[in-house]
Design an enzyme around this catalytic site. Structure first.
Site, short mmCIF file in Angstrom:
data_model
loop_
_atom_site.label_atom_id
_atom_site.label_comp_id
_atom_site.label_asym_id
_atom_site.label_seq_id
_atom_site.Cartn_x
_atom_site.Cartn_y
_atom_site.Cartn_z
N ASN A 10 0.87 -1.18 0.00
CA ASN A 10 0.00 0.00 0.00
C ASN A 10 0.91 1.23 0.00
O ASN A 10 1.53 1.53 1.02
CB ASN A 10 -0.89 -0.03 1.25
CG ASN A 10 -1.68 1.25 1.45
OD1 ASN A 10 -1.80 2.06 0.52
ND2 ASN A 10 -2.23 1.44 2.64
N LYS A 12 0.10 4.34 -0.24
CA LYS A 12 -0.49 5.56 0.35
C LYS A 12 -0.22 6.76 -0.58
O LYS A 12 -0.25 6.58 -1.79
CB LYS A 12 0.07 5.76 1.76
CG LYS A 12 -0.05 4.48 2.58
CD LYS A 12 0.24 4.63 4.04
CE LYS A 12 0.05 3.28 4.72
NZ LYS A 12 0.20 3.35 6.17
N HIS A 96 -9.35 1.22 4.96
CA HIS A 96 -8.06 1.37 5.64
C HIS A 96 -8.22 2.30 6.85
O HIS A 96 -9.00 3.24 6.80
CB HIS A 96 -7.02 1.94 4.67
CG HIS A 96 -5.63 1.90 5.23
ND1 HIS A 96 -5.16 2.88 6.06
CD2 HIS A 96 -4.65 0.98 5.11
CE1 HIS A 96 -3.93 2.57 6.43
NE2 HIS A 96 -3.58 1.42 5.87
N GLU A 98 -6.53 4.65 7.91
CA GLU A 98 -6.33 6.09 7.65
C GLU A 98 -7.59 6.70 7.03
O GLU A 98 -7.91 7.85 7.29
CB GLU A 98 -5.09 6.28 6.75
CG GLU A 98 -3.82 6.06 7.56
CD GLU A 98 -2.64 5.51 6.77
OE1 GLU A 98 -2.63 5.60 5.53
OE2 GLU A 98 -1.71 4.99 7.44
N GLU A 168 -5.27 -4.99 10.58
CA GLU A 168 -4.23 -4.00 10.76
C GLU A 168 -4.46 -3.26 12.07
O GLU A 168 -5.22 -2.27 12.11
CB GLU A 168 -4.25 -2.99 9.61
CG GLU A 168 -3.98 -3.61 8.26
CD GLU A 168 -3.38 -2.59 7.31
OE1 GLU A 168 -2.27 -2.84 6.82
OE2 GLU A 168 -3.99 -1.54 7.09
N GLY A 174 2.80 2.13 10.63
CA GLY A 174 3.75 3.22 10.47
C GLY A 174 4.49 3.58 11.75
O GLY A 174 5.17 4.60 11.81
N SER A 214 3.69 -2.31 10.14
CA SER A 214 5.14 -2.39 10.31
C SER A 214 5.74 -3.73 9.89
O SER A 214 6.68 -4.22 10.51
CB SER A 214 5.53 -2.05 11.76
OG SER A 214 5.17 -0.70 12.06
#
Ligand code: PGA
Length: 254
Positions: A10, A12, A96, A98, A168, A174, A214
């Site tokens: 991904n 992003k 996701h 985010e 996730e 991240g 991660s």
């Protein structure tokens, strides 16, 4: 039940078209011989065409990072599932964390987007996962169950058989704090139980669940040693051709 692993990147909001082409020039030869897993890359919308072009003739499939649930209309800024298919996408990431945190994504929109994507022939990668405070408050399973029920759990059994789920945990995304293989496996097992009670044993055992948060070349082998993990959704480490290729390779050694 043997489930074929998937390693998905991904990107992003990273990489221009030129950077995308450069990535594929190095990445494609590195994974040319890999037949043990499916490889997927999700560039930003503007680099999808460049990625599809560069991936032609390889086994690498291209994904979008989001999709809108309507077929067309006055929805400024949105992209339809058919547009993604036409552009050459085969997968789409939906829900996701985010998108959930910064752009108002909720379980109901996740379900609508997933249905539309499936209707257009895309394979959705539906993301679920708890935030740090929720884990610390012992709410991991409640959050995962709620996100499962409102999202993938709202599909028909036939629709459900065509999606992938990515677990996730938000605290691992991240942050460099990867979930231990055991923590990841416990969450995967729980999600598979949700699938079993909502659909069937067969649906649960063929469901592929990816871990994300991660994932790096040096932790992929430990994660994949857990039979519950069917692959990974990789953010930061998918931006570098060598490190993403090392993750693809590491996934083979289960
Ligand atoms: P990360 O991102 O690998 O950089 O933690 C994972 C993701 O957001 O899918």
């Amino acid at each position: 039940m043997k489930r074929r692993p998937v390693i998905a990147g991904n990107w992003k909001m990273y990489k221009t078209q030129a950077e995308t082409s450069a990535f594929f020039s190095s990445f494609t030869p590195l994974v040319g011989a890999a037949t043990h897993c499916d490889i997927v890359i999700a560039p930003p919308y503007t680099a999808i065409a460049a990625a599809v072009d560069s991936a032609r003739g390889s086994k690498i499939a291209i994904s979008a990072q989001d999709v809108f649930w309507e077929k067309e209309g006055a929805f400024t800024g949105e992209i339809s599932a058919n547009m993604l298919v036409e552009a050459g996408c085969r997968y789409v990431i939906i829900g996701h964390s985010e998108r959930r945190q910064y752009f108002g994504e909720i379980d109901e929109t996740v379900a609508k987007k997933t249905k539309t994507a499936l209707g257009a022939g895309l394979t959705p990668i539906v993301c679920v996962g708890e935030m740090l405070a929720q884990r610390e408050a012992g709410q991991t399973e409640t959050v995962c169950r709620t996100q499962f029920t409102g999202g993938p759990g709202a599909l028909t059994p036939e629709e459900f058989s065509r999606i992938l789920i990515a677990y996730e945990p938000v605290w691992a995304i991240g942050t460099g704090k990867v979930a231990t293989p055991e923590i990841a496996a416990a969450a995967h097992r729980f999600l598979r139980q949700c699938a079993e009670s909502k659909f069937s044993t067969q649906a649960a055992s063929s469901l592929r669940i990816l871990y994300g948060g991660s994932v790096k070349p040096d932790n992929i082998q430990g994660l994949m040693a857990q039979p519950e993990l069917d692959g990974a959704l990789v953010g930061g480490a998918s931006l570098d051709a060598k490190s993403f290729a090392a993750i693809v390779e590491g996934c083979e050694k289960r």
